[in-house]
Scaffold this motif. Structure first.
Motif, mmCIF file in Angstrom:
data_model
loop_
_atom_site.group_PDB
_atom_site.id
_atom_site.type_symbol
_atom_site.label_atom_id
_atom_site.label_comp_id
_atom_site.label_asym_id
_atom_site.label_seq_id
_atom_site.Cartn_x
_atom_site.Cartn_y
_atom_site.Cartn_z
ATOM 1 N N UNK A 59 49.530 33.607 38.684
ATOM 2 C CA UNK A 59 48.130 33.995 38.463
ATOM 3 C C UNK A 59 47.606 33.411 37.153
ATOM 4 N N UNK A 60 48.457 33.412 36.126
ATOM 5 C CA UNK A 60 48.054 32.783 34.855
ATOM 6 C C UNK A 60 47.653 31.331 35.086
ATOM 7 N N UNK A 61 48.481 30.631 35.874
ATOM 8 C CA UNK A 61 48.231 29.199 36.077
ATOM 9 C C UNK A 61 46.971 29.003 36.923
ATOM 10 N N UNK A 62 46.753 29.908 37.884
ATOM 11 C CA UNK A 62 45.522 29.813 38.687
ATOM 12 C C UNK A 62 44.306 30.022 37.781
ATOM 13 N N UNK A 63 44.416 30.970 36.854
ATOM 14 C CA UNK A 63 43.351 31.194 35.873
ATOM 15 C C UNK A 63 43.098 29.925 35.049
ATOM 16 N N UNK A 64 44.203 29.320 34.591
ATOM 17 C CA UNK A 64 44.100 28.069 33.809
ATOM 18 C C UNK A 64 43.412 26.993 34.640
ATOM 19 N N UNK A 65 43.865 26.846 35.903
ATOM 20 C CA UNK A 65 43.326 25.792 36.770
ATOM 21 C C UNK A 65 41.822 25.988 36.993
ATOM 22 N N UNK A 66 41.403 27.240 37.153
ATOM 23 C CA UNK A 66 39.972 27.503 37.355
ATOM 24 C C UNK A 66 39.175 27.025 36.156
ATOM 25 N N UNK A 67 39.716 27.240 34.965
ATOM 26 C CA UNK A 67 39.014 26.803 33.747
ATOM 27 C C UNK A 67 38.940 25.273 33.691
ATOM 28 N N UNK A 68 40.025 24.615 34.119
ATOM 29 C CA UNK A 68 40.035 23.152 34.085
ATOM 30 C C UNK A 68 39.044 22.605 35.118
ATOM 31 N N UNK A 69 38.993 23.244 36.286
ATOM 32 C CA UNK A 69 38.023 22.832 37.316
ATOM 33 C C UNK A 69 36.602 23.017 36.788
ATOM 34 N N UNK A 70 36.398 24.102 36.072
ATOM 35 C CA UNK A 70 35.099 24.370 35.474
ATOM 36 C C UNK A 70 34.707 23.228 34.523
ATOM 37 N N UNK A 71 35.685 22.795 33.713
ATOM 38 C CA UNK A 71 35.430 21.686 32.781
ATOM 39 C C UNK A 71 35.109 20.410 33.546
#
Lengths: 376, 418
Positions: B388-400
């Motif tokens: 879940x942490x990594x999914x959270x991270x990935x969402x932020x990167x997709x946002x960028x």
């Protein structure tokens, strides 16, 4: 608007405080005149090692910008005055950032003054000092070499005497009045003024001095150096040059270190029992073995530490003699082999002078003894 | 930008190159795997001093010796400083050596570590990555091994016990190559790798012998028949030339590593791409970058994001020194945004990022179309990095990547209690 600098060449550790005092005096005197002064040390090896040639510089400037310009160099190379705190330094020094033997007047500007504390005459000193391509002055303040130690300072006024003389030879740097204003002891003020009056200066021309070419070496680049901080041992032994037999160890041709020497051993081969102890104990392996089994201290390798004299079991076989009594690094055994009678005369003359310098303090109370026995 | 003149490696997917080969299949931990590599490399001198989690490797080595399976000089020193000094000197006389430590134990040996690299002694060490002792903390953080990153140490990070064994063999070959002669540390995440068992192919001695030549110090060997001095005093007149030589050795290491992986892949049928592992990067639009065992939750998260139709990939940095600048530029040239997950910190650094984030940002800077870089700090002190942490991270990167309002000039702490 101007800057000026003074190079003080001294012998670590014996004269470290002396050199510091001289440079502090210059800085405070400059401050008294509204100038800016700064002092800093340069050394080839630890200035805490016995006899190692080391340097202190004092720079005086009118403005901060001039000071910065002066300090942006590695080492001032156009000094108004070079002070040799010990006259045996006149033979040259193995100095920091200098690869080989640096003449004592090397960093002196044209027309500058080499100021030496010495009991010897200017003429005798000039014979030892390497020739300089430009004229300069040689000034002497009469006095024996002031040697003390790491924990003790022999306050024999050498510092203020050199400062007083400095005011005479370089009045544009600091005046006698501003020097005197930095000294609190009235007796030392008298010494400074006396030295100002008595300092003698002669001009030295380009054709005067020791014409020996001092040894130098090139340092290899990173592509030539062996990787991994590996230094190859130098192979093989050599026979004594021009002789059949004997043993001369191969020595480092670039770092000789003999400019550390203020005294050298002389050997009485007539009383030597060939016991080898000097050869075993010498920390610099400076003894060559002669074809007839004697041990000959090689003056290109001897640092003058005095260990050989201390360990020699035969009375007065090895004697440490003031370095100033010698003008070259010639081998003693060769001299003895050639003419034993004249060597004997030479030896007696050399050892007749009491030692003027020390090799540090080895026992409690030694300093007090030396002060009590000091003729000066 | 003109690419630097250097060899590039064949791309091999680790996952597909796993055909069983000769050797035995063993259920062992990362530390046991390293101990087996040390046995197979026939190491001559090993020194030990206990500290968790590195101490597991010294236990397994001593077990191998006690069982008669391995013969070497095994010295338990009185501190890490002595531990590393002893092998440093043994390496100079031509002995193949192994050593290791963790956390502040590694730092206690720092003087020896710095000089080992400076003297070009090819020590191989295992670092069981550990936090730098907020009293007693023994969970994984990468700052211990990273502390030597500027000194000439080669640094590898591994993700599995198999990779630990393989990388240790490769490390000996690279470190002891005359073109390199630099020490190499293999970082194994404390607990997650050092204490986790999996099935590992342990190769036969013959296979290892044909891959790893004996250590030959040749004319630099300290020996009475070869009179040399090593490490005389060096001042301002020599030090810069010595540093320049180390600089060139570190540059040459790159090609030697590539050669070693080529041979290893040919010999053992595994080993993968040197320097980095690419996971689902072929069509990736955003990428995550990290080191060590966090690969596992990251790969799970990447697959989950793929199920949601997001083109996410992962690049695992396997070698931090020499830093794989060319490979990372190549792997990340097509993506719009990169998320770097640091299991380390560099307080007060640019954008407050970790060591890997800043190193990567620096490597990608000359690229014409460089991706946005978002830096994350996670899993410090051994804290779990969850899927879940990594999914959270990935969402932020997709946002960028999509020009969202995520701040890519800050560093985001993941899994920290507010």
């Amino acid at each position: 608007m101007s800057t000026g600098s003074v190079e003080v060449v001294y012998r670590g550790i014996f004269q470290k405080t002396l050199a510091k005092n001289i440079c502090r005096g210059i800085v405070f005197a400059a401050k008294n005149e509204g100038k800016i002064g700064i002092a800093f040390g340069r050394y080839s090896d630890s200035p805490e090692r016995n006899g190692i040639p080391a340097k202190q510089f004092a720079v005086v400037a009118d403005t901060e910008e001039e000071m910065e310009e002066h300090l942006s160099r590695y080492e001032p190379d156009n000094n108004d005055v070079t002070i040799a705190a010990d006259d045996t330094l006149c033979k040259g020094v193995e100095s920091w950032a200098w690869y080989g033997l640096q003449p004592i007047n090397k960093l002196l500007t044209e027309g500058g003054t080499l100021l030496v504390a010495s009991t010897r005459s200017a003429d005798k000193l000039i014979g030892e000092i390497h020739r300089k391509g430009k004229p300069y002055n040689l000034a002497t303040v009469k006095g024996t070499a002031s040697f003390s130690g790491l924990w003790v300072y022999k306050d024999d006024h050498t510092d203020v005497r050199l400062l007083g003389a400095l005011a005479k030879v370089a009045p544009h740097l600091v005046s006698l009045d501003s020097i005197v204003a930095t000294i609190s002891d009235p007796l030392k003020v008298t010494s400074a003024k006396k030295a100002y009056d008595l300092v003698e200066s002669v001009s030295v021309n380009t054709d005067q001095g020791n014409d020996e070419v001092p040894f130098e070496f090139e340092m290899p680049g990173w592509t030539k150096m062996e990787e991994g901080l590996v230094i190859r041992g130098m192979a093989g032994q050599q026979e004594v040059p021009g002789r059949d037999g004997g043993y001369v160890p191969t020595r480092n041709p670039t770092f000789k270190k003999f400019s550390t020497r203020t005294m050298r051993p002389v050997v009485n081969f007539d009383t030597c029992t060939q016991c080898k102890i000097c050869w075993l104990q010498c920390p610099d392996s400076c003894f060559d073995i002669t074809p007839d089994g004697f041990y000959d201290a090689n003056m290109e390798a001897c640092c003058g530490c005095g260990v050989c004299e201390a360990v020699c079991p035969v009375s007065q076989c090895i004697t440490m003699v003031n370095e100033e009594a010698f003008t070259d690094n010639a081998g003693q055994w060769e001299m003895w082999t050639k003419d034993k009678e004249s060597y004997s005369g030479w030896l007696s003359e050399k050892i007749s002078q009491p030692p003027a310098r020390t090799h540090g303090f080895h026992h409690l109370g030694q300093y007090a003894e030396e002060i009590a026995n000091d003729p000066s | 930008m003109t690419p630097p003149k250097t060899a590039t490696a064949k791309k091999v997917d680790i996952a597909t190159a796993r055909a069983p080969r000769a050797g035995s299949e063993e259920l062992i931990s990362g530390s046991e795997a390293v101990a087996h590599a040390v046995r197979l490399a026939d190491v001559d001198v090993i020194t030990a001093y206990p500290i968790r989690p590195y101490d597991t490797v010294m236990q397994y080595v001593s077990q191998l010796i006690a069982n008669g399976e391995f013969d070497c000089e095994y010295i338990v020193a009185e501190s890490e400083h002595s531990q590393f000094e002893i092998v440093k000197h043994a390496s100079a006389v031509g002995a193949r050596v192994f050593c290791g430590s963790s956390g502040v134990g590694w730092l206690y040996a720092f003087e020896a570590l710095a000089v080992t690299a400076g003297l070009r002694l090819p020590m191989v060490a295992m670092v069981g990555n550990r936090a730098l002792d907020d009293p007693g903390a023994f969970g994984v953080e990468h700052n211990d091994a990273l502390a030597v990153r500027d000194l000439g140490w080669m640094l590898a990070w591994v993700a599995t016990a198999q990779e630990a064994l393989d990388t240790a063999l490769i490390a000996y070959r690279v470190a002891e190559d005359k073109r390199v002669f630099l020490p190499c540390a293999i970082s194994c995440d404390g607990a997650f790798l050092t204490h986790s068992q999996s099935i590992v192919n342990v190769p036969t001695q013959d296979m290892v012998n044909s891959f790893l030549p004996p250590y030959d110090r040749a004319e630099k060997q300290l020996h009475p028949d070869n009179p040399i001095t090593i490490a005389p005093q060096a001042n301002e007149d020599w030090v810069m030339e010595i540093r320049r030589q180390s600089d060139m050795a570190a540059r040459r290491a790159r090609d030697v590593i590539i050669e070693a992986y080529d041979d290893f892949n040919a010999q053992f049928g595994r080993g993968g791409e040197p320097f980095i592992e690419r996971y689902m990067m072929e069509d990736a639009e955003v990428a995550l970058v990290g080191m060590g065992t966090l690969a596992m939750p990251v790969k799970v998260a990447v697959r989950k994001m793929r199920e949601r139709g997001k083109k996410v990939g992962f690049v695992r940095v396997r070698w931090f020194r020499p830093f794989p600048t060319i490979e990372l530029q190549d792997a990340l040239s097509g993506v719009q945004a990169v998320g770097v997950i640091d299991r380390d910190y560099s307080f007060g650094a640019s954008f407050f990022g970790g060591v890997l984030a800043n190193e990567l940002r620096c490597a990608l800077y000359p690229m014409a179309n460089r991706p946005a870089i978002v830096s994350f700090i996670a899993g410090l002190g051994g804290r779990e990095v969850s899927t879940d942490n990594v999914i959270d991270i990935t969402s932020k990167v997709l946002d960028a990547a999509n020009g969202g309002d995520i701040d890519d000039q800050d560093t985001h702490w993941i899994g920290v209690r507010e």
